[in-house]
Design a protein around this motif. Structure first.
Motif, mmCIF file in Angstrom:
data_model
loop_
_atom_site.group_PDB
_atom_site.id
_atom_site.type_symbol
_atom_site.label_atom_id
_atom_site.label_comp_id
_atom_site.label_asym_id
_atom_site.label_seq_id
_atom_site.Cartn_x
_atom_site.Cartn_y
_atom_site.Cartn_z
ATOM 1 N N GLN A 20 0.843 -1.201 0.000
ATOM 2 C CA GLN A 20 0.000 0.000 0.000
ATOM 3 C C GLN A 20 0.877 1.250 0.000
ATOM 4 O O GLN A 20 0.540 2.255 -0.619
ATOM 5 C CB GLN A 20 -0.936 0.004 1.212
ATOM 6 C CG GLN A 20 -1.921 1.156 1.227
ATOM 7 C CD GLN A 20 -2.915 1.118 0.074
ATOM 8 O OE1 GLN A 20 -3.455 0.066 -0.270
ATOM 9 N NE2 GLN A 20 -3.162 2.269 -0.551
ATOM 10 N N ALA A 21 2.027 1.170 0.672
ATOM 11 C CA ALA A 21 2.949 2.315 0.714
ATOM 12 C C ALA A 21 3.456 2.663 -0.684
ATOM 13 O O ALA A 21 3.556 3.845 -1.036
ATOM 14 C CB ALA A 21 4.117 2.017 1.644
ATOM 15 N N GLU A 22 3.755 1.650 -1.496
ATOM 16 C CA GLU A 22 4.206 1.905 -2.874
ATOM 17 C C GLU A 22 3.092 2.548 -3.694
ATOM 18 O O GLU A 22 3.318 3.497 -4.439
ATOM 19 C CB GLU A 22 4.672 0.609 -3.541
ATOM 20 C CG GLU A 22 5.181 0.837 -4.955
ATOM 21 C CD GLU A 22 5.616 -0.434 -5.672
ATOM 22 O OE1 GLU A 22 6.164 -0.300 -6.780
ATOM 23 O OE2 GLU A 22 5.400 -1.552 -5.150
ATOM 24 N N LYS A 23 1.870 2.040 -3.542
ATOM 25 C CA LYS A 23 0.720 2.615 -4.251
ATOM 26 C C LYS A 23 0.529 4.076 -3.861
ATOM 27 O O LYS A 23 0.363 4.945 -4.731
ATOM 28 C CB LYS A 23 -0.547 1.817 -3.940
ATOM 29 C CG LYS A 23 -1.798 2.406 -4.557
ATOM 30 C CD LYS A 23 -3.049 1.607 -4.192
ATOM 31 C CE LYS A 23 -4.289 2.274 -4.782
ATOM 32 N NZ LYS A 23 -5.497 1.483 -4.558
ATOM 33 N N PRO A 74 1.124 -8.290 -2.946
ATOM 34 C CA PRO A 74 2.428 -8.567 -2.339
ATOM 35 C C PRO A 74 3.250 -9.529 -3.203
ATOM 36 O O PRO A 74 2.702 -10.434 -3.853
ATOM 37 C CB PRO A 74 2.075 -9.207 -0.994
ATOM 38 C CG PRO A 74 0.692 -8.706 -0.705
ATOM 39 C CD PRO A 74 0.024 -8.588 -2.045
ATOM 40 N N ALA A 75 4.546 -9.299 -3.224
ATOM 41 C CA ALA A 75 5.450 -10.150 -4.011
ATOM 42 C C ALA A 75 5.390 -11.582 -3.507
ATOM 43 O O ALA A 75 5.360 -11.836 -2.305
ATOM 44 C CB ALA A 75 6.875 -9.608 -3.918
ATOM 45 N N GLU A 76 5.373 -12.497 -4.466
ATOM 46 C CA GLU A 76 5.363 -13.923 -4.110
ATOM 47 C C GLU A 76 6.758 -14.331 -3.702
ATOM 48 O O GLU A 76 7.742 -13.905 -4.276
ATOM 49 C CB GLU A 76 4.873 -14.753 -5.294
ATOM 50 C CG GLU A 76 3.436 -14.456 -5.637
ATOM 51 C CD GLU A 76 2.943 -15.277 -6.822
ATOM 52 O OE1 GLU A 76 3.626 -16.248 -7.197
ATOM 53 O OE2 GLU A 76 1.890 -14.948 -7.349
#
Length: 105
Positions: free
Chosen positions: A75-78, A102-104
Protein backbone atom coordinates in the motif's frame (compact mmCIF):
# COMPACT_ATOMS: atom_id res chain seq x y z
CA UNK A 1 21.44 2.33 -14.30
CA UNK A 2 18.71 4.75 -13.14
CA UNK A 3 20.09 7.49 -15.38
CA UNK A 4 19.91 5.16 -18.38
CA UNK A 5 16.32 4.24 -17.49
CA UNK A 6 15.36 7.90 -17.09
CA UNK A 7 17.00 8.83 -20.39
CA UNK A 8 15.18 5.94 -22.07
CA UNK A 9 11.83 7.05 -20.66
CA UNK A 10 12.40 10.63 -21.80
CA UNK A 11 13.43 9.44 -25.26
CA UNK A 12 10.38 7.19 -25.45
CA UNK A 13 8.18 10.11 -24.48
CA UNK A 14 9.76 12.26 -27.18
CA UNK A 15 9.19 9.54 -29.76
CA UNK A 16 5.54 9.24 -28.81
CA UNK A 17 5.11 12.98 -29.35
CA UNK A 18 6.53 13.03 -32.87
CA UNK A 19 3.91 12.53 -35.52
CA UNK A 20 1.26 13.11 -32.89
CA UNK A 21 -2.28 12.65 -34.03
CA UNK A 22 -4.89 14.00 -31.67
CA UNK A 23 -6.63 11.08 -29.99
CA UNK A 24 -10.17 10.79 -28.72
CA UNK A 25 -10.85 13.19 -25.86
CA UNK A 26 -7.99 15.58 -26.61
CA UNK A 27 -9.08 18.77 -28.31
CA UNK A 28 -5.79 19.92 -29.82
CA UNK A 29 -2.34 18.75 -30.77
CA UNK A 30 -1.03 21.00 -27.99
CA UNK A 31 -3.14 19.15 -25.42
CA UNK A 32 -1.81 15.84 -26.74
CA UNK A 33 1.76 17.10 -26.35
CA UNK A 34 1.00 18.41 -22.83
CA UNK A 35 -0.45 15.04 -21.82
CA UNK A 36 2.53 13.17 -23.27
CA UNK A 37 4.89 15.45 -21.36
CA UNK A 38 3.00 14.92 -18.10
CA UNK A 39 3.07 11.15 -18.57
CA UNK A 40 6.80 11.18 -19.27
CA UNK A 41 7.47 13.31 -16.19
CA UNK A 42 5.44 10.97 -13.97
CA UNK A 43 7.31 7.91 -15.27
CA UNK A 44 10.65 9.69 -14.78
CA UNK A 45 9.76 10.43 -11.14
CA UNK A 46 8.86 6.77 -10.65
CA UNK A 47 12.23 5.75 -12.12
CA UNK A 48 14.05 8.12 -9.76
CA UNK A 49 12.21 6.89 -6.66
CA UNK A 50 13.54 3.90 -4.72
CA UNK A 51 10.08 2.88 -3.45
CA UNK A 52 8.11 2.88 -6.73
CA UNK A 53 8.56 0.49 -9.66
CA UNK A 54 8.38 2.31 -12.98
CA UNK A 55 8.20 -1.08 -14.70
CA UNK A 56 5.06 -2.40 -12.98
CA UNK A 57 2.99 0.80 -13.06
CA UNK A 58 1.44 2.18 -16.23
CA UNK A 59 0.66 5.88 -16.67
CA UNK A 60 -2.04 7.26 -18.99
CA UNK A 61 -2.81 10.98 -19.22
CA UNK A 62 -5.84 12.68 -20.74
CA UNK A 63 -6.50 16.41 -20.39
CA UNK A 64 -4.23 16.63 -17.34
CA UNK A 65 -5.83 13.69 -15.54
CA UNK A 66 -3.31 10.95 -14.77
CA UNK A 67 -4.51 7.39 -14.43
CA UNK A 68 -2.21 4.93 -12.72
CA UNK A 69 -2.65 1.19 -13.26
CA UNK A 70 -0.65 -1.95 -12.65
CA UNK A 71 0.63 -3.60 -9.51
CA UNK A 72 2.37 -2.46 -6.34
CA UNK A 73 3.91 -4.75 -3.76
CA UNK A 74 2.54 -2.68 -0.86
CA UNK A 75 0.00 0.00 0.00
CA UNK A 76 2.95 2.32 0.71
CA UNK A 77 4.21 1.90 -2.87
CA UNK A 78 0.72 2.61 -4.25
CA UNK A 79 0.36 5.72 -2.07
CA UNK A 80 3.86 6.95 -3.00
CA UNK A 81 3.10 6.58 -6.71
CA UNK A 82 0.00 8.74 -6.27
CA UNK A 83 1.99 11.37 -4.35
CA UNK A 84 4.68 11.50 -7.03
CA UNK A 85 2.11 11.85 -9.81
CA UNK A 86 0.26 14.66 -7.98
CA UNK A 87 3.53 16.58 -7.59
CA UNK A 88 4.13 16.79 -11.36
CA UNK A 89 3.37 20.24 -12.83
CA UNK A 90 0.08 20.57 -14.74
CA UNK A 91 -1.48 17.42 -13.24
CA UNK A 92 -5.12 18.25 -12.52
CA UNK A 93 -6.23 14.93 -11.03
CA UNK A 94 -4.78 11.50 -10.24
CA UNK A 95 -6.83 8.31 -10.48
CA UNK A 96 -4.86 5.70 -8.62
CA UNK A 97 -6.10 2.32 -9.87
CA UNK A 98 -2.98 0.44 -8.84
CA UNK A 99 -3.68 -2.98 -7.33
CA UNK A 100 -1.68 -4.01 -4.26
CA UNK A 101 -0.33 -7.50 -4.76
CA UNK A 102 2.43 -8.57 -2.34
CA UNK A 103 5.45 -10.15 -4.01
CA UNK A 104 5.36 -13.92 -4.11
CA UNK A 105 8.14 -15.62 -2.19
Amino acid sequence: MKKILIASLVALGALSVTGCAVTSGQSTVGQYVDDATIGTRVKARFAEDAQVSAMRIQVETLNGTVQLAGFATSQAEKDRAGQLARAVPDVKEVRNNIIVKPAEK
